[in-house]
Design a protein around this motif. Structure first.
Motif, PDB file in Angstrom:
ATOM      1  N   GLY A  40      -3.732  11.217 -47.533  1.00 33.81           N
ATOM      2  CA  GLY A  40      -4.798  11.562 -46.589  1.00 33.81           C
ATOM      3  C   GLY A  40      -4.536  12.923 -45.971  1.00 33.81           C
ATOM      4  O   GLY A  40      -3.727  13.719 -46.467  1.00 33.81           O
ATOM      5  N   GLU A  41      -5.226  13.151 -44.855  1.00 36.00           N
ATOM      6  CA  GLU A  41      -5.199  14.480 -44.251  1.00 36.00           C
ATOM      7  C   GLU A  41      -4.118  14.566 -43.154  1.00 36.00           C
ATOM      8  O   GLU A  41      -3.192  15.359 -43.240  1.00 36.00           O
ATOM      9  CB  GLU A  41      -6.600  14.684 -43.675  1.00 36.00           C
ATOM     10  N   GLY A  42      -4.262  13.728 -42.159  1.00 33.16           N
ATOM     11  CA  GLY A  42      -3.296  13.734 -41.063  1.00 33.16           C
ATOM     12  C   GLY A  42      -3.597  12.566 -40.146  1.00 33.16           C
ATOM     13  O   GLY A  42      -4.697  12.014 -40.191  1.00 33.16           O
ATOM     14  N   PRO A  43      -2.621  12.188 -39.314  1.00 25.65           N
ATOM     15  CA  PRO A  43      -2.821  11.032 -38.441  1.00 25.65           C
ATOM     16  C   PRO A  43      -3.948  11.242 -37.427  1.00 25.65           C
ATOM     17  O   PRO A  43      -4.148  12.356 -36.947  1.00 25.65           O
ATOM     18  CB  PRO A  43      -1.483  10.909 -37.703  1.00 25.65           C
ATOM     19  N   GLY A  44      -4.656  10.169 -37.121  1.00 21.37           N
ATOM     20  CA  GLY A  44      -5.611  10.177 -36.023  1.00 21.37           C
ATOM     21  C   GLY A  44      -4.974   9.511 -34.808  1.00 21.37           C
ATOM     22  O   GLY A  44      -3.747   9.329 -34.759  1.00 21.37           O
ATOM     23  N   GLU A  47      -3.093   6.138 -35.498  1.00 22.72           N
ATOM     24  CA  GLU A  47      -1.912   6.384 -36.333  1.00 22.72           C
ATOM     25  C   GLU A  47      -0.804   7.013 -35.492  1.00 22.72           C
ATOM     26  O   GLU A  47       0.371   6.659 -35.618  1.00 22.72           O
ATOM     27  CB  GLU A  47      -2.273   7.308 -37.517  1.00 22.72           C
ATOM     28  N   PRO A  53       0.265   5.379 -41.216  1.00 21.89           N
ATOM     29  CA  PRO A  53      -0.978   6.010 -41.647  1.00 21.89           C
ATOM     30  C   PRO A  53      -2.123   5.008 -41.814  1.00 21.89           C
ATOM     31  O   PRO A  53      -1.898   3.840 -42.157  1.00 21.89           O
ATOM     32  CB  PRO A  53      -0.625   6.631 -43.011  1.00 21.89           C
ATOM     33  N   PHE A  54      -3.316   5.483 -41.578  1.00 20.54           N
ATOM     34  CA  PHE A  54      -4.539   4.710 -41.851  1.00 20.54           C
ATOM     35  C   PHE A  54      -4.515   3.299 -41.225  1.00 20.54           C
ATOM     36  O   PHE A  54      -4.617   2.295 -41.926  1.00 20.54           O
ATOM     37  CB  PHE A  54      -4.802   4.631 -43.361  1.00 20.54           C
ATOM     38  N   ASN A  80       0.293  11.356 -45.683  1.00 26.13           N
ATOM     39  CA  ASN A  80      -0.673  12.374 -45.283  1.00 26.13           C
ATOM     40  C   ASN A  80      -0.132  13.769 -45.563  1.00 26.13           C
ATOM     41  O   ASN A  80       1.083  13.960 -45.682  1.00 26.13           O
ATOM     42  CB  ASN A  80      -0.944  12.261 -43.772  1.00 26.13           C
ATOM     43  N   HIS A 154     -13.038  10.760 -48.233  1.00 24.50           N
ATOM     44  CA  HIS A 154     -12.189  10.192 -47.188  1.00 24.50           C
ATOM     45  C   HIS A 154     -12.899   8.969 -46.592  1.00 24.50           C
ATOM     46  O   HIS A 154     -14.117   9.014 -46.368  1.00 24.50           O
ATOM     47  CB  HIS A 154     -11.958  11.262 -46.107  1.00 24.50           C
TER      48      HIS A 154
HETATM   49  N1  URA Z   1      -7.104   9.919 -41.575  1.00 24.24           N
HETATM   50  C1  URA Z   1      -6.147  10.436 -42.385  1.00 24.24           C
HETATM   51  O1  URA Z   1      -6.392  11.357 -43.142  1.00 24.24           O
HETATM   52  N2  URA Z   1      -4.942   9.888 -42.328  1.00 24.24           N
HETATM   53  C2  URA Z   1      -4.628   8.882 -41.537  1.00 24.24           C
HETATM   54  O2  URA Z   1      -3.485   8.438 -41.555  1.00 24.24           O
HETATM   55  C3  URA Z   1      -5.641   8.367 -40.704  1.00 24.24           C
HETATM   56  C4  URA Z   1      -6.869   8.898 -40.743  1.00 24.24           C
END
Ligand code: URA
Length: 187
Positions: A40-44, A47, A53-54, A80, A154
């Protein structure tokens, strides 16, 4: 270096300014020798709070997507591009992605998957090619450093626009077929 030791090092990372605002480093989760890895991209927000993650709404949808093709978190690995939450969920800056990239590189080396699935444009731009067009190129297979790589929308994009879900289901079916063709112990 084991994945566990890499994680320990990563948890103390201060290579970019995202470390100032994070609650937790989100290293990754799943099977250590997974044949399929999702990036994925990065933690929200969730997370960042939980360190996994996710795990927010997009993560719930990712779990549903995995279940559609008989996968779950114990069979794959999920990570991520950046390991710390960008403030207000903005896109990670190139300088942050660059500072973080060696962690993902090591994760890939240690896990050694056969298939990588990029979730969303940012991940695909980083991993497949700079000018990746998610609307046109999702669901296509690319070969990168000997790995089979595909990008999908995504899950957060699917939450915003459910008209993209049928195409994503087709991408998942392609992924399932590739796992059957190229992986030996995923199911
Ligand atoms: N979106 C992401 O790209 N990664 C995550 O871990 C959570 C949301």
């Amino acid at each position: 270096m084991s994945l566990e030791n890499l994680k320990k090092e990563c948890l103390g990372c201060r290579s970019c300014s995202l470390c100032e605002s994070r609650s937790n480093v989100v290293f990754g989760v799943g099977r250590e020798n997974a044949e399929v890895m999702f990036i994925g991209e990065g933690p929200g927000e969730q997370e960042d709070i939980q360190g996994e993650p996710f795990v927010g709404r997009a993560g719930q949808l990712l779990d549903d997507m995995l279940e559609m093709i008989d996968l779950d978190r114990s069979k794959v690995y999920i990570a991520n591009i950046v390991k710390c939450r960008p403030p207000k969920n903005r896109d990670p800056l190139n300088i942050e992605q660059d500072a973080c990239s060696h962690w993902l590189k090591e994760q890939l080396r240690l896990i050694n998957p056969k298939i990588v699935v990029c979730l969303g444009r940012i991940s695909a731009a980083r991993f497949i090619k700079d000018d990746f067009k998610i609307t046109r190129e999702h669901g296509q297979w690319f070969i990168k450093d000997g790995l089979m790589v595909m990008a999908m929308y995504h899950p957060a994009a699917l939450l915003r626009d459910s008209s993209k879900r049928p195409e994503t289901f087709e991408d998942l079916v392609k992924l399932r077929q590739a796992i059957r063709d190229y992986c030996t112990d995923t199911y």
